[in-house]
Design a protein around this motif. Structure first.
Motif, PDB file in Angstrom:
ATOM      1  N   PHE A  41       0.022   6.330   7.555  1.00  0.00           N
ATOM      2  CA  PHE A  41      -1.305   5.298   7.721  1.00  0.00           C
ATOM      3  C   PHE A  41      -1.624   5.199   6.427  1.00  0.00           C
ATOM      4  O   PHE A  41      -2.147   5.691   5.421  1.00  0.00           O
ATOM      5  CB  PHE A  41      -2.098   6.630   8.421  1.00  0.00           C
ATOM      6  N   VAL A  42      -0.963   3.984   6.101  1.00  0.00           N
ATOM      7  CA  VAL A  42      -1.023   4.008   5.201  1.00  0.00           C
ATOM      8  C   VAL A  42      -2.267   3.283   4.488  1.00  0.00           C
ATOM      9  O   VAL A  42      -2.663   3.455   3.453  1.00  0.00           O
ATOM     10  CB  VAL A  42      -0.709   1.794   5.153  1.00  0.00           C
ATOM     11  N   ASP A  43      -2.976   2.958   5.306  1.00  0.00           N
ATOM     12  CA  ASP A  43      -4.771   2.361   4.443  1.00  0.00           C
ATOM     13  C   ASP A  43      -5.711   3.543   3.912  1.00  0.00           C
ATOM     14  O   ASP A  43      -6.252   3.677   3.096  1.00  0.00           O
ATOM     15  CB  ASP A  43      -5.569   1.718   5.377  1.00  0.00           C
ATOM     16  N   GLY A 100       0.883  -0.955   0.257  1.00  0.00           N
ATOM     17  CA  GLY A 100       0.084  -0.266  -0.030  1.00  0.00           C
ATOM     18  C   GLY A 100       1.239   1.484  -0.038  1.00  0.00           C
ATOM     19  O   GLY A 100       0.450   2.532  -0.364  1.00  0.00           O
ATOM     20  N   CYS A 101       2.312   1.239  -0.433  1.00  0.00           N
ATOM     21  CA  CYS A 101       2.784   2.554  -0.049  1.00  0.00           C
ATOM     22  C   CYS A 101       2.877   3.069  -1.387  1.00  0.00           C
ATOM     23  O   CYS A 101       2.964   2.187  -2.643  1.00  0.00           O
ATOM     24  CB  CYS A 101       4.394   2.173   0.366  1.00  0.00           C
ATOM     25  N   PRO A 102       3.772   4.680  -1.504  1.00  0.00           N
ATOM     26  CA  PRO A 102       4.112   4.316  -3.098  1.00  0.00           C
ATOM     27  C   PRO A 102       5.355   3.658  -3.915  1.00  0.00           C
ATOM     28  O   PRO A 102       5.811   3.398  -2.744  1.00  0.00           O
ATOM     29  CB  PRO A 102       4.609   6.190  -3.097  1.00  0.00           C
ATOM     30  N   ARG A 111      10.207  15.988  -0.261  1.00  0.00           N
ATOM     31  CA  ARG A 111       9.902  14.556   0.438  1.00  0.00           C
ATOM     32  C   ARG A 111       8.065  14.673   0.435  1.00  0.00           C
ATOM     33  O   ARG A 111       7.976  13.550   0.088  1.00  0.00           O
ATOM     34  CB  ARG A 111      10.585  14.548   1.569  1.00  0.00           C
ATOM     35  N   ALA A 112       8.382  15.811   0.415  1.00  0.00           N
ATOM     36  CA  ALA A 112       6.472  16.000   0.380  1.00  0.00           C
ATOM     37  C   ALA A 112       6.481  16.052  -0.402  1.00  0.00           C
ATOM     38  O   ALA A 112       4.978  15.394  -0.515  1.00  0.00           O
ATOM     39  CB  ALA A 112       6.193  17.313   1.195  1.00  0.00           C
ATOM     40  N   ASN A 113       7.051  16.609  -1.442  1.00  0.00           N
ATOM     41  CA  ASN A 113       5.913  17.154  -2.926  1.00  0.00           C
ATOM     42  C   ASN A 113       5.678  15.402  -3.560  1.00  0.00           C
ATOM     43  O   ASN A 113       5.423  15.090  -4.184  1.00  0.00           O
ATOM     44  CB  ASN A 113       7.171  17.868  -3.606  1.00  0.00           C
ATOM     45  N   ASP A 114       7.456  14.596  -3.262  1.00  0.00           N
ATOM     46  CA  ASP A 114       7.488  13.580  -4.036  1.00  0.00           C
ATOM     47  C   ASP A 114       6.297  12.639  -2.832  1.00  0.00           C
ATOM     48  O   ASP A 114       5.557  11.866  -3.599  1.00  0.00           O
ATOM     49  CB  ASP A 114       8.694  12.531  -3.333  1.00  0.00           C
ATOM     50  N   VAL A 115       6.024  12.782  -1.627  1.00  0.00           N
ATOM     51  CA  VAL A 115       4.681  12.057  -1.252  1.00  0.00           C
ATOM     52  C   VAL A 115       3.559  12.743  -1.959  1.00  0.00           C
ATOM     53  O   VAL A 115       3.257  11.809  -2.159  1.00  0.00           O
ATOM     54  CB  VAL A 115       4.512  12.310   0.820  1.00  0.00           C
ATOM     55  N   MET A 116       3.154  13.836  -2.051  1.00  0.00           N
ATOM     56  CA  MET A 116       1.832  13.918  -2.072  1.00  0.00           C
ATOM     57  C   MET A 116       1.723  13.586  -4.096  1.00  0.00           C
ATOM     58  O   MET A 116       0.930  13.513  -4.182  1.00  0.00           O
ATOM     59  CB  MET A 116       2.025  15.510  -2.158  1.00  0.00           C
ATOM     60  N   ALA A 117       2.773  14.111  -4.485  1.00  0.00           N
ATOM     61  CA  ALA A 117       2.690  13.062  -6.084  1.00  0.00           C
ATOM     62  C   ALA A 117       2.113  11.900  -5.947  1.00  0.00           C
ATOM     63  O   ALA A 117       2.020  11.466  -7.229  1.00  0.00           O
ATOM     64  CB  ALA A 117       3.975  13.237  -6.785  1.00  0.00           C
ATOM     65  N   GLY A 170      -0.032  10.787  -4.503  1.00  0.00           N
ATOM     66  CA  GLY A 170      -0.959  10.660  -4.104  1.00  0.00           C
ATOM     67  C   GLY A 170      -1.361  10.384  -2.456  1.00  0.00           C
ATOM     68  O   GLY A 170      -2.608  10.096  -2.306  1.00  0.00           O
ATOM     69  N   TRP A 171      -0.190  11.052  -1.262  1.00  0.00           N
ATOM     70  CA  TRP A 171      -0.562  11.202  -0.529  1.00  0.00           C
ATOM     71  C   TRP A 171      -0.775  12.301   0.303  1.00  0.00           C
ATOM     72  O   TRP A 171      -0.971  13.465  -0.564  1.00  0.00           O
ATOM     73  CB  TRP A 171       0.760  10.353  -0.051  1.00  0.00           C
TER      74      TRP A 171
END
Length: 180
Positions: free
Chosen positions: A117-119, A103-105, A144-150, A152-153
């Motif tokens: 919160f992976v789920d 469920g991770c990127p 890091r924040a941009n990568d995570v948001m890209a 879909g988080w």
């Protein structure tokens, strides 16, 4: 109220902390668990993780409660793991856990965050001055924040001061973003 022997054994083995799932599996009913919290016998340290009120919080209890909060696939890593196994004389100021990547990127965008919160695909970042000051640290945090948001988080960032001066506001924000 008597606590089943199985729960006593778990509490002894885990430095006085227990998860809700463990308490229920050990024979407590949800109503009994709620009573232990209401009368102050147990203290909530994380969502669905509790500590005996009579037990003095220790570093071991903190690590164990964090691992229980993160779930069964969480593993202490880095300096924290080195300290746990007696390779370092003092506990680190920051703990790092690894979890199953289900469920991770994708690997190309997988990055470390303070709490995931992976789920629900929600990442929380706590930015303290010691680790997040200066232009290089700021640039790394933004990337890091941009990568995570890209991937879909949803990312929510807090300062360490936010957590210390307004814990209720911090909890309310986390509950809101998780819709709980």
């Amino acid at each position: 109220m008597g606590v089943p022997n199985e729960i006593r054994r778990v509490l002894l083995r885990q430095a006085g902390v227990i998860s809700r799932a463990q308490a229920l599996a050990g024979g407590l009913t949800p109503r009994q668990l709620d009573r232990l919290l209401a009368d102050g016998s147990w203290v909530r340290v994380h969502p669905a993780v509790y500590r005996l009120h009579a037990v003095v919080p220790t570093v071991e209890a903190d690590v164990r409660s964090a691992a229980l909060w993160l779930g069964g696939s969480a593993v202490l890593t880095g300096l924290g793991a080195a300290w746990w196994w007696g390779c370092l004389p003092e506990a680190p100021s920051r703990w790092t856990f690894s979890r199953s990547t289900a469920g991770c990127p994708p690997r190309s965008t997988r990055v470390a965050v303070d709490r995931a919160f992976v789920d629900r695909r929600v990442a929380l970042e706590l930015d303290g001055h010691a680790y997040h000051s200066g232009p290089d640290a700021h640039r790394a945090d933004v990337r890091r924040a941009n990568d995570v948001m890209a991937a879909g988080w949803t990312v929510r960032r807090f300062t360490w001061s936010d957590l210390l001066t307004d814990p209720d506001g911090f909890i309310a924000t986390v509950r809101d973003v998780l819709a709980i």
